[in-house]
Design an enzyme around this catalytic site. Structure first.
Site, PDB file in Angstrom:
ATOM      1  N   THR A   1       0.806  -1.225   0.000  1.00  0.00           N
ATOM      2  CA  THR A   1       0.000   0.000   0.000  1.00  0.00           C
ATOM      3  C   THR A   1       0.838   1.274   0.000  1.00  0.00           C
ATOM      4  OG1 THR A   1      -0.131  -0.062   2.415  1.00  0.00           O
ATOM      5  CG2 THR A   1      -1.930  -1.108   1.189  1.00  0.00           C
ATOM      6  N   LYS A   2       2.166   1.167   0.065  1.00  0.00           N
ATOM      7  CA  LYS A   2       3.004   2.368   0.095  1.00  0.00           C
ATOM      8  C   LYS A   2       2.973   3.089  -1.250  1.00  0.00           C
ATOM      9  CE  LYS A   2       4.417   1.267   4.248  1.00  0.00           C
ATOM     10  NZ  LYS A   2       3.757   1.875   5.419  1.00  0.00           N
ATOM     11  N   ASN A   3       3.449   4.325  -1.256  1.00  0.00           N
ATOM     12  CA  ASN A   3       3.503   5.075  -2.516  1.00  0.00           C
ATOM     13  C   ASN A   3       4.309   4.325  -3.564  1.00  0.00           C
ATOM     14  OD1 ASN A   3       2.578   6.942  -0.514  1.00  0.00           O
ATOM     15  ND2 ASN A   3       3.112   8.623  -1.894  1.00  0.00           N
TER      16      ASN A   3
END
Length: 375
Positions: A192-194
């Site tokens: 879910t990180k950038n």
């Protein structure tokens, strides 16, 4: 349904490229480390503005290895915040060190640097002063701790600075990216990180040659040569399948961060004048908007109404680390106050935020919030 996050959307967007990258690695026969990992390390470090990138298995171990690479070990004290993912504290404890909690600044979500200065000064003057070793500055939600005052405090108190950049891929202060200021920095590539993998992964970045060499030793059993451990290390290797996936994501990262900023601008405009407090963004900060986090006195009521309308939300994080059962009462001796941390935990709410969120869906979210507030 509008989810709060949607990591599958990035896969769908780049499916052909990602599938080809995975097949390339499978065909190579190199399934641990190798050229794919080395290429990603070099590309990511250059993008951040650091001389070295050391790829590791996950973000928690990235923080641990970063700390160990700058000399943090058993019995040391490390100043950090309690308003963070528990991974930050878990990494400090994995080094054998102890966290010292510093409150977040009033009206913000990141460390109060003035309070950091006061806490460090008190500790240095006391019986535990020799144990004080480092600061883990958590750049949260895509925002940053202001680096100038932070670096000045660290220099004055002879503290090593590790930046926890798990939520700050592409954030910058006066154009200089998060992860390039400290003695070492740590990134997570959780999906879910950038910049997310299709699995787990992490990176240590540093421009200190000695710290980089030590980090490389630590991540693979302390080996200087295969099967011979020069120091005690761990097994924390990024696999080349994830490296190949992340190389594609890195090319798209700034474009996707710009999409996040556009969504945030829609939220800002749609929520102006209501009872909700939107994120404060000082002029020098380029926010990466890993999350768009608002504050509201009826957090649970708003979340329930949005859920009933098919809109997902999150709370990052509902219980501060110092109040969780594993940490409760164990590391509070040097803590001055956590008033702001506890206030934040009671009223924060993360709205949907991911690059593929449509502008129409973002406007629907703000319309539902205004309707809930009677605006």
């Amino acid at each position: 349904m509008i989810p709060q996050v949607d990591p599958r959307a990035s896969y769908r967007e780049d499916k052909a490229l990602l599938d080809a990258a995975v097949l390339r690695v499978l065909d190579s026969g190199m399934y641990i480390m190798g050229q794919e990992v080395e290429a990603f390390e070099a590309e990511f470090a250059a993008w951040i503005g650091a001389r070295h990138g050391i790829a590791v298995a996950n973000g928690t171990q990235a923080v641990e290895i970063a700390l160990r690479s700058v000399g943090v070990g058993a019995g040391d004290l490390v100043l950090t915040v309690s308003h963070t993912a528990v991974a930050t504290a878990a990494a400090i404890r994995a080094c054998g060190a102890e966290p010292v909690w510093v409150d977040v600044a009033d009206g913000h979500f990141t460390m109060d640097v003035g309070l950091l200065d006061e806490t460090a000064a008190t500790l240095r003057a006391g019986p535990d002063g020799a144990r004080l070793k480092a600061v883990v500055a958590v750049h949260l939600y895509g925002a940053m701790v202001e680096p100038g005052p932070l670096l000045e405090v660290c220099r004055r108190h002879e503290l090593k600075l590790v930046e926890d950049c798990a939520q700050a891929h592409g954030a910058a202060w006066d154009g200089k990216r998060a992860g390039s200021f400290g003695d070492a920095s740590a990134f997570s590539f959780y999906p879910t990180k950038n910049l997310g993998a299709l699995g787990d992964g992490g990176m240590v970045c540093t421009s200190d040659d000695a710290a980089a060499e030590l980090a490389r030793l630590i991540r693979q059993y302390g080996w200087k040569e295969r099967y011979i451990s020069a120091i005690e290390g761990i097994n924390s290797r990024l696999d080349p399948v994830q490296a190949a996936i992340l190389r594609i994501g890195l090319v798209r990262l700034e474009e996707r961060n710009q999409r996040r900023r556009a969504i945030a601008a829609l939220y800002d405009a749609g929520l102006t004048g209501g009872a909700i407090t939107t994120p404060a963004v000082p002029a020098p900060l380029t926010h990466a908007y890993h999350q768009y986090v608002v504050r509201t006195t009826d957090r649970d009521g708003l979340a329930a109404r949005l859920r009933a309308e098919g809109v997902g939300t999150g709370i990052h994080y509902p219980v501060p680390v110092h109040a969780q059962p594993a940490y409760l009462g164990r590391f509070d001796r040097h803590c001055r106050t956590l008033r702001n941390t506890e206030a934040v935990a009671a009223d924060i709410l993360s709205l949907p935020m991911y690059p593929q969120l449509t502008h129409d869906d973002a406007r629907r979210v703000t319309d539902l919030i205004r309707k809930f507030q009677g605006a």
